[in-house]
Design a protein around this motif. Structure first.
Motif, PDB file in Angstrom:
ATOM      1  N   SER A  59       0.842  -1.203   0.000  1.00 23.71           N
ATOM      2  CA  SER A  59       0.000   0.000   0.000  1.00 23.71           C
ATOM      3  C   SER A  59       0.874   1.250   0.000  1.00 23.71           C
ATOM      4  N   PHE A  60       0.221   2.401  -0.252  1.00 23.69           N
ATOM      5  CA  PHE A  60       0.937   3.682  -0.288  1.00 23.69           C
ATOM      6  C   PHE A  60       1.513   4.073   1.064  1.00 23.69           C
ATOM      7  N   LYS A  61       1.069   3.433   2.142  1.00 28.29           N
ATOM      8  CA  LYS A  61       1.507   3.805   3.480  1.00 28.29           C
ATOM      9  C   LYS A  61       3.036   3.764   3.606  1.00 28.29           C
ATOM     10  N   ASP A  62       3.691   2.953   2.774  1.00 27.70           N
ATOM     11  CA  ASP A  62       5.154   2.830   2.832  1.00 27.70           C
ATOM     12  C   ASP A  62       5.865   4.154   2.542  1.00 27.70           C
ATOM     13  N   GLY A  86      -5.363  -1.483   9.181  1.00 29.46           N
ATOM     14  CA  GLY A  86      -4.631  -2.630   8.646  1.00 29.46           C
ATOM     15  C   GLY A  86      -3.341  -2.274   7.936  1.00 29.46           C
ATOM     16  N   ASN A  87      -3.418  -1.395   6.939  1.00 31.60           N
ATOM     17  CA  ASN A  87      -2.222  -1.128   6.139  1.00 31.60           C
ATOM     18  C   ASN A  87      -1.150  -0.337   6.873  1.00 31.60           C
ATOM     19  N   THR A  88      -1.558   0.577   7.724  1.00 30.14           N
ATOM     20  CA  THR A  88      -0.559   1.320   8.495  1.00 30.14           C
ATOM     21  C   THR A  88       0.191   0.357   9.419  1.00 30.14           C
ATOM     22  N   ILE A 184      -9.379   9.751  -5.721  1.00 29.57           N
ATOM     23  CA  ILE A 184      -8.674   9.137  -4.591  1.00 29.57           C
ATOM     24  C   ILE A 184      -9.658   8.781  -3.470  1.00 29.57           C
ATOM     25  N   PRO A 185      -9.484   7.606  -2.833  1.00 31.00           N
ATOM     26  CA  PRO A 185     -10.363   7.273  -1.707  1.00 31.00           C
ATOM     27  C   PRO A 185      -9.943   8.066  -0.471  1.00 31.00           C
ATOM     28  N   VAL A 186     -10.910   8.366   0.390  1.00 30.53           N
ATOM     29  CA  VAL A 186     -10.616   9.173   1.580  1.00 30.53           C
ATOM     30  C   VAL A 186     -11.112   8.465   2.839  1.00 30.53           C
ATOM     31  N   GLY A 187     -10.169   8.206   3.761  1.00 31.35           N
ATOM     32  CA  GLY A 187     -10.512   7.602   5.042  1.00 31.35           C
ATOM     33  C   GLY A 187     -10.158   8.566   6.153  1.00 31.35           C
ATOM     34  N   ASN A 188      -8.912   8.468   6.627  1.00 24.87           N
ATOM     35  CA  ASN A 188      -8.440   9.395   7.655  1.00 24.87           C
ATOM     36  C   ASN A 188      -8.026  10.733   7.026  1.00 24.87           C
ATOM     37  N   ALA A 189      -8.042  10.784   5.707  1.00 20.22           N
ATOM     38  CA  ALA A 189      -7.870  12.011   4.908  1.00 20.22           C
ATOM     39  C   ALA A 189      -6.435  12.533   4.836  1.00 20.22           C
ATOM     40  N   GLY A 190      -5.471  11.722   5.270  1.00 19.11           N
ATOM     41  CA  GLY A 190      -4.075  12.128   5.158  1.00 19.11           C
ATOM     42  C   GLY A 190      -3.587  12.105   3.719  1.00 19.11           C
ATOM     43  N   ASN A 191      -3.997  11.105   2.961  1.00 19.74           N
ATOM     44  CA  ASN A 191      -3.426  10.929   1.629  1.00 19.74           C
ATOM     45  C   ASN A 191      -3.870  12.009   0.648  1.00 19.74           C
ATOM     46  N   ILE A 192      -5.131  12.368   0.668  1.00 20.74           N
ATOM     47  CA  ILE A 192      -5.594  13.425  -0.245  1.00 20.74           C
ATOM     48  C   ILE A 192      -4.867  14.731   0.099  1.00 20.74           C
ATOM     49  N   SER A 239     -12.714  -1.783   4.428  1.00 22.97           N
ATOM     50  CA  SER A 239     -12.269  -1.586   5.812  1.00 22.97           C
ATOM     51  C   SER A 239     -11.190  -0.513   5.960  1.00 22.97           C
ATOM     52  N   ALA A 240     -10.402  -0.256   4.910  1.00 25.45           N
ATOM     53  CA  ALA A 240      -9.322   0.737   5.033  1.00 25.45           C
ATOM     54  C   ALA A 240      -9.845   2.169   5.116  1.00 25.45           C
ATOM     55  N   ILE A 241     -11.096   2.377   4.749  1.00 22.93           N
ATOM     56  CA  ILE A 241     -11.671   3.722   4.861  1.00 22.93           C
ATOM     57  C   ILE A 241     -12.891   3.722   5.791  1.00 22.93           C
ATOM     58  N   ARG A 242     -12.904   2.760   6.707  1.00 24.84           N
ATOM     59  CA  ARG A 242     -13.993   2.682   7.684  1.00 24.84           C
ATOM     60  C   ARG A 242     -13.630   3.589   8.864  1.00 24.84           C
ATOM     61  N   CYS A 286      -6.943  -4.389  -7.018  1.00 28.53           N
ATOM     62  CA  CYS A 286      -6.774  -3.462  -5.897  1.00 28.53           C
ATOM     63  C   CYS A 286      -7.677  -3.901  -4.765  1.00 28.53           C
ATOM     64  N   GLU A 287      -7.530  -3.274  -3.605  1.00 33.27           N
ATOM     65  CA  GLU A 287      -8.400  -3.649  -2.497  1.00 33.27           C
ATOM     66  C   GLU A 287      -9.680  -2.811  -2.518  1.00 33.27           C
ATOM     67  N   PRO A 288     -10.696  -3.216  -1.762  1.00 40.25           N
ATOM     68  CA  PRO A 288     -11.986  -2.521  -1.833  1.00 40.25           C
ATOM     69  C   PRO A 288     -11.891  -1.001  -1.582  1.00 40.25           C
ATOM     70  N   ALA A 289     -11.070  -0.567  -0.638  1.00 42.75           N
ATOM     71  CA  ALA A 289     -10.980   0.882  -0.376  1.00 42.75           C
ATOM     72  C   ALA A 289     -10.523   1.632  -1.622  1.00 42.75           C
ATOM     73  N   SER A 290      -9.570   1.064  -2.334  1.00 45.54           N
ATOM     74  CA  SER A 290      -9.097   1.699  -3.567  1.00 45.54           C
ATOM     75  C   SER A 290     -10.226   1.769  -4.589  1.00 45.54           C
ATOM     76  N   ALA A 291     -11.042   0.724  -4.595  1.00 45.03           N
ATOM     77  CA  ALA A 291     -12.139   0.654  -5.559  1.00 45.03           C
ATOM     78  C   ALA A 291     -13.183   1.738  -5.312  1.00 45.03           C
ATOM     79  N   LEU A 316      -4.872   3.839  -6.940  1.00 45.38           N
ATOM     80  CA  LEU A 316      -5.210   2.523  -6.390  1.00 45.38           C
ATOM     81  C   LEU A 316      -4.292   2.296  -5.191  1.00 45.38           C
ATOM     82  N   THR A 317      -4.831   2.619  -4.021  1.00 45.10           N
ATOM     83  CA  THR A 317      -4.042   2.769  -2.794  1.00 45.10           C
ATOM     84  C   THR A 317      -3.452   1.479  -2.230  1.00 45.10           C
ATOM     85  N   GLY A 318      -4.125   0.340  -2.481  1.00 48.57           N
ATOM     86  CA  GLY A 318      -3.652  -0.912  -1.874  1.00 48.57           C
ATOM     87  C   GLY A 318      -3.877  -2.112  -2.786  1.00 48.57           C
ATOM     88  N   HIS A 319      -3.132  -3.176  -2.542  1.00 51.61           N
ATOM     89  CA  HIS A 319      -3.184  -4.380  -3.379  1.00 51.61           C
ATOM     90  C   HIS A 319      -4.382  -5.268  -3.039  1.00 51.61           C
TER      91      HIS A 319
HETATM   92  C1  LIG Z   1      -5.027   4.151   4.431  1.00 46.96           C
HETATM   93  C2  LIG Z   1      -5.758   3.758   3.205  1.00 46.96           C
HETATM   94  C3  LIG Z   1      -6.704   4.580   2.578  1.00 46.96           C
HETATM   95  C4  LIG Z   1      -7.141   5.879   3.159  1.00 46.96           C
HETATM   96  O1  LIG Z   1      -6.152   6.870   3.179  1.00 46.96           O
HETATM   97  P1  LIG Z   1      -6.284   8.081   4.203  1.00 46.96           P
HETATM   98  O2  LIG Z   1      -4.986   8.774   4.143  1.00 46.96           O
HETATM   99  O3  LIG Z   1      -6.576   7.469   5.533  1.00 46.96           O
HETATM  100  O4  LIG Z   1      -7.434   8.905   3.699  1.00 46.96           O
HETATM  101  C5  LIG Z   1      -7.275   4.165   1.406  1.00 46.96           C
HETATM  102  N1  LIG Z   1      -6.954   2.973   0.848  1.00 46.96           N
HETATM  103  C6  LIG Z   1      -6.063   2.155   1.422  1.00 46.96           C
HETATM  104  C7  LIG Z   1      -5.769   0.854   0.757  1.00 46.96           C
HETATM  105  C8  LIG Z   1      -5.428   2.512   2.605  1.00 46.96           C
HETATM  106  O5  LIG Z   1      -4.565   1.668   3.163  1.00 46.96           O
END
Ligand SMILES: *Cc1c(COP(=O)(O)O)cnc(C)c1O
Length: 351
Positions: A59-62, A86-88, A184-192, A239-242, A286-291, A316-319
């Protein structure tokens, strides 16, 4: 040889010669041209998938973790801590292992995809499951990091955002300019927030002359930024954007406003449909959050909201291999046939 994002983009990052660089050679992920996903007769867009799932831990977290762990080590930390969907946790566990320091990861019980859990375990992290959701976990680790000598590596750590902004640099370098739209998907909103920072800095450095519109997507049951209020019990298949109370709320809204972008909602059904479409039409898993971003893109295309000829990048944020369980729920139960030609021919529908 590609030596990771700190080496590649050092002048844009808060590192010095004294910073020990902890890297798994993250970054340099492909932008893959995708011509079938949004194939409309009257509008042709130039669509690319930025496949962040092929980073070292999937995932992009790296990108953020290489900077966060390197800086933590520079400051003398011997342990890192994070809350995670999960990914962090997977990324923190791997980079901590590489740095020779301890990782403590706090995850919501029963809602982390199996691939991600297995990574935290294999890299030797201390895994703490919480009877509570991600938002609660983040609250707790924040407090723990203030009271104990453990470095917080969630995206409220500004070094995470610094590292993640390198993805925007890469997109510009790979396309030879800025895209017109970023989905781009948005969860904790750091990536956007990180992408927007990256695009702005690249323009200030005169590496590009334009900026993209940032189009963020949240899941229907976990859409605090769209609703304008905290969601107490966020729910989605992704689950990654829950996440119901994003840490980078303000930064994300600024990115959307400043870029004349938008933030929208997609349902779980739309997410799962997009998850399958991108795999079956483009060969990219990709994983569901990316979708969620793909689902938003499909919706946007249908509504004719992307001008002809626009250059679009979907992150596509994660595999997909992170979460095989969700994929398998989409198919009928697997069954075996007898080991002979007739049975196979019949199963093929040709008998
Ligand atoms: C962390 C994550 C996100 C959400 O990114 P945020 O920076 O939390 O908005 C989306 N997709 C995947 C696969 C992630 O691991």
């Amino acid at each position: 040889m590609w030596r990771g994002v700190i080496h590649q983009y050092r002048e844009f990052l808060p590192v010095t010669e004294r910073t020990p660089v902890i890297t798994l050679h993250e970054g340099n992920t492909p932008v893959i041209r995708a011509d079938r996903l949004c194939d409309a007769p009257d509008t042709r867009i130039e669509l690319f998938l930025k496949y962040e799932g092929v980073n070292p831990t999937g995932s992009f977290k790296d990108r953020g973790m290489t900077v966060a762990v390197s800086k933590a080590l520079e400051e003398g930390a011997t342990a890192v801590i994070c809350a995670s969907t999960g990914n962090t946790s997977a990324s923190a566990a791997a980079y901590a292992a590489r740095a020779g320091c301890r990782a403590i990861v706090v995850v919501p019980k029963g809602s982390v995809a199996l691939g991600k859990l297995s990574q935290a375990i294999m890299h030797g992290a201390m895994l703490i499951q919480l009877e509570g959701n991600f938002d609660k976990a983040l609250e707790i680790v924040k407090e723990a990091s203030e009271k104990f000598p453990v470095a917080l590596v969630n995206s409220i750590n500004p070094f995470r955002i610094e590292g993640q902004k390198t993805a925007a640099f890469e997109v510009c370098d790979q396309l030879g300019g800025s895209p017109d739209f970023v989905f781009i998907p948005v969860g904790n909103a750091g990536n956007i927030s990180a992408y927007w920072k990256g695009f702005r800095e690249y323009r200030e450095a005169r590496q590009v002359s334009t900026l993209p519109r940032m189009i963020g997507w949240q899941a229907e049951g976990a859409a605090p930024l769209v609703l304008g209020r905290v969601v107490e019990h966020p729910e989605t298949v992704a689950s990654a954007i829950r996440i119901g109370n994003p840490a980078s709320w303000r930064l994300a809204l600024a990115a959307i406003e400043e870029s004349q972008g938008e933030i929208g909602i997609v349902s779980d059904a739309e997410i799962l449909n997009a998850y399958r479409q991108v795999a079956q039409l483009e060969g990219v898993y990709c994983e569901p959050a990316s979708a969620a971003a793909v689902a938003g893109l499909i919706k946007y295309c249908r509504q004719g909201k992307i001008p002809h000829g626009a250059r679009v990048v979907c992150i596509l944020t994660g595999h997909g291999l992170k979460d095989p369980e969700t994929a398998l729920t989409l198919a009928p139960p697997l069954q075996a046939v007898e080991a002979n030609l007739e049975a196979v021919v019949q199963a093929m529908g040709l008998g």
